[in-house]
Design a protein around this motif. Structure first.
Motif, PDB file in Angstrom:
ATOM      1  N   ILE A   1      -3.029  -4.085  -4.501  1.00 44.17           N
ATOM      2  CA  ILE A   1      -3.417  -5.447  -4.864  1.00 44.17           C
ATOM      3  C   ILE A   1      -3.890  -6.200  -3.622  1.00 44.17           C
ATOM      4  O   ILE A   1      -3.077  -6.669  -2.823  1.00 44.17           O
ATOM      5  N   PRO A   2      -5.205  -6.320  -3.437  1.00 49.99           N
ATOM      6  CA  PRO A   2      -5.716  -7.189  -2.379  1.00 49.99           C
ATOM      7  C   PRO A   2      -5.819  -8.622  -2.913  1.00 49.99           C
ATOM      8  O   PRO A   2      -6.290  -8.848  -4.031  1.00 49.99           O
TER       9      PRO A   2
ATOM     10  N   ILE B   1     -14.217 -10.338  -4.122  1.00 46.66           N
ATOM     11  CA  ILE B   1     -12.979 -10.977  -4.576  1.00 46.66           C
ATOM     12  C   ILE B   1     -13.200 -12.476  -4.456  1.00 46.66           C
ATOM     13  O   ILE B   1     -13.486 -12.987  -3.370  1.00 46.66           O
ATOM     14  N   ALA B   2     -13.092 -13.163  -5.560  1.00 42.31           N
ATOM     15  CA  ALA B   2     -13.306 -14.613  -5.582  1.00 42.31           C
ATOM     16  C   ALA B   2     -12.269 -15.315  -4.704  1.00 42.31           C
ATOM     17  O   ALA B   2     -11.219 -14.751  -4.381  1.00 42.31           O
ATOM     18  N   GLU B   3     -12.578 -16.548  -4.348  1.00 40.62           N
ATOM     19  CA  GLU B   3     -11.636 -17.332  -3.555  1.00 40.62           C
ATOM     20  C   GLU B   3     -10.333 -17.502  -4.326  1.00 40.62           C
ATOM     21  O   GLU B   3     -10.328 -17.669  -5.540  1.00 40.62           O
ATOM     22  N   ARG B   4      -9.239 -17.398  -3.577  1.00 44.64           N
ATOM     23  CA  ARG B   4      -7.896 -17.560  -4.136  1.00 44.64           C
ATOM     24  C   ARG B   4      -7.659 -16.684  -5.363  1.00 44.64           C
ATOM     25  O   ARG B   4      -7.054 -17.102  -6.350  1.00 44.64           O
ATOM     26  N   ALA B   5      -8.155 -15.451  -5.298  1.00 46.19           N
ATOM     27  CA  ALA B   5      -8.022 -14.515  -6.421  1.00 46.19           C
ATOM     28  C   ALA B   5      -7.559 -13.153  -5.888  1.00 46.19           C
ATOM     29  O   ALA B   5      -7.462 -12.946  -4.683  1.00 46.19           O
ATOM     30  N   GLN B   6      -7.273 -12.264  -6.811  1.00 42.59           N
ATOM     31  CA  GLN B   6      -6.891 -10.916  -6.434  1.00 42.59           C
ATOM     32  C   GLN B   6      -7.526  -9.908  -7.376  1.00 42.59           C
ATOM     33  O   GLN B   6      -7.980 -10.265  -8.459  1.00 42.59           O
TER      34      GLN B   6
ATOM     35  N   MET C   1      -4.349 -10.630   2.086  1.00 41.96           N
ATOM     36  CA  MET C   1      -3.079  -9.960   1.943  1.00 41.96           C
ATOM     37  C   MET C   1      -3.295  -8.720   1.087  1.00 41.96           C
ATOM     38  O   MET C   1      -4.077  -8.728   0.139  1.00 41.96           O
ATOM     39  N   LEU C   2      -2.576  -7.631   1.421  1.00 39.15           N
ATOM     40  CA  LEU C   2      -2.704  -6.385   0.688  1.00 39.15           C
ATOM     41  C   LEU C   2      -1.320  -5.854   0.376  1.00 39.15           C
ATOM     42  O   LEU C   2      -0.481  -5.728   1.266  1.00 39.15           O
ATOM     43  N   GLU C   3      -1.083  -5.566  -0.900  1.00 33.21           N
ATOM     44  CA  GLU C   3       0.184  -4.993  -1.327  1.00 33.21           C
ATOM     45  C   GLU C   3      -0.074  -3.604  -1.881  1.00 33.21           C
ATOM     46  O   GLU C   3      -1.045  -3.396  -2.613  1.00 33.21           O
ATOM     47  N   LYS C   4       0.803  -2.660  -1.560  1.00 29.55           N
ATOM     48  CA  LYS C   4       0.712  -1.308  -2.097  1.00 29.55           C
ATOM     49  C   LYS C   4       2.053  -0.955  -2.705  1.00 29.55           C
ATOM     50  O   LYS C   4       3.091  -1.064  -2.046  1.00 29.55           O
ATOM     51  N   GLU C   5       2.014  -0.567  -3.967  1.00 35.60           N
ATOM     52  CA  GLU C   5       3.230  -0.227  -4.694  1.00 35.60           C
ATOM     53  C   GLU C   5       3.037   1.126  -5.368  1.00 35.60           C
ATOM     54  O   GLU C   5       1.913   1.560  -5.599  1.00 35.60           O
ATOM     55  N   GLN C   6       4.146   1.763  -5.701  1.00 37.60           N
ATOM     56  CA  GLN C   6       4.085   3.079  -6.330  1.00 37.60           C
ATOM     57  C   GLN C   6       5.171   3.221  -7.379  1.00 37.60           C
ATOM     58  O   GLN C   6       6.167   2.501  -7.362  1.00 37.60           O
ATOM     59  N   ALA C   7       4.952   4.184  -8.286  1.00 38.57           N
ATOM     60  CA  ALA C   7       5.927   4.465  -9.342  1.00 38.57           C
ATOM     61  C   ALA C   7       5.707   5.887  -9.833  1.00 38.57           C
ATOM     62  O   ALA C   7       4.579   6.387  -9.845  1.00 38.57           O
ATOM     63  N   LEU C   8       6.776   6.536 -10.237  1.00 38.58           N
ATOM     64  CA  LEU C   8       6.650   7.853 -10.849  1.00 38.58           C
ATOM     65  C   LEU C   8       6.153   7.676 -12.274  1.00 38.58           C
ATOM     66  O   LEU C   8       6.557   6.751 -12.978  1.00 38.58           O
TER      67      LEU C   8
END
Length: 129
Positions: free
Chosen positions: A45-46, A108-113, A1-8
């Protein structure tokens, strides 16, 4: 799973990372009211949801470029980048967006991010990033 977030933010390392002191709130939503020259912090965050480690992970993110996917301005990589040693030598350089921002081959370890933070500077005009 990959999450991409942003902020000013204001392009400093102290505001790149979320904390209770800087009030930085990352969001998956599209940013609005971004001013030319303002920094946009990214958090990618992968997450490895498997029971086996991933040993050849590369995070790659293409920066916004005027004329591509309806973008009207370009963004360039800006200082700071958190954990800069994680990034590949052929990753985008500060002030540029000619190649993607990308990491070295990582695990990336198992069950980790893992969490990657970097800044971009939002372009000033359609032709001048």
């Amino acid at each position: 799973m990959l999450e991409k977030e942003q902020a000013l933010n204001n392009c400093s390392i102290s505001t790149l990372l979320p904390s209770s002191q800087n009030n930085l709130v990352y969001s998956k939503d599209t940013l609005v009211n971004v001013n030319p020259g303002q920094c946009i912090a990214y958090r990618i965050i992968p997450t490895n949801r498997a029971n086996l480690p991933v040993s050849n992970f590369v995070m790659s993110d293409t920066l916004q470029k005027a004329g591509v996917n309806n973008a009207t301005v370009s963004s360039v990589l800006a200082v700071p980048t958190y954990n800069s040693d994680d990034y590949a030598t052929d990753s985008a350089k500060v002030g540029k967006n000619d190649v993607p921002v990308k990491t070295k081959i990582l695990s990336i370890a198992e069950r980790a991010q893992r969490v990657f933070y970097f800044n971009t500077k939002y372009g000033a005009t359609n032709s001048n990033p």
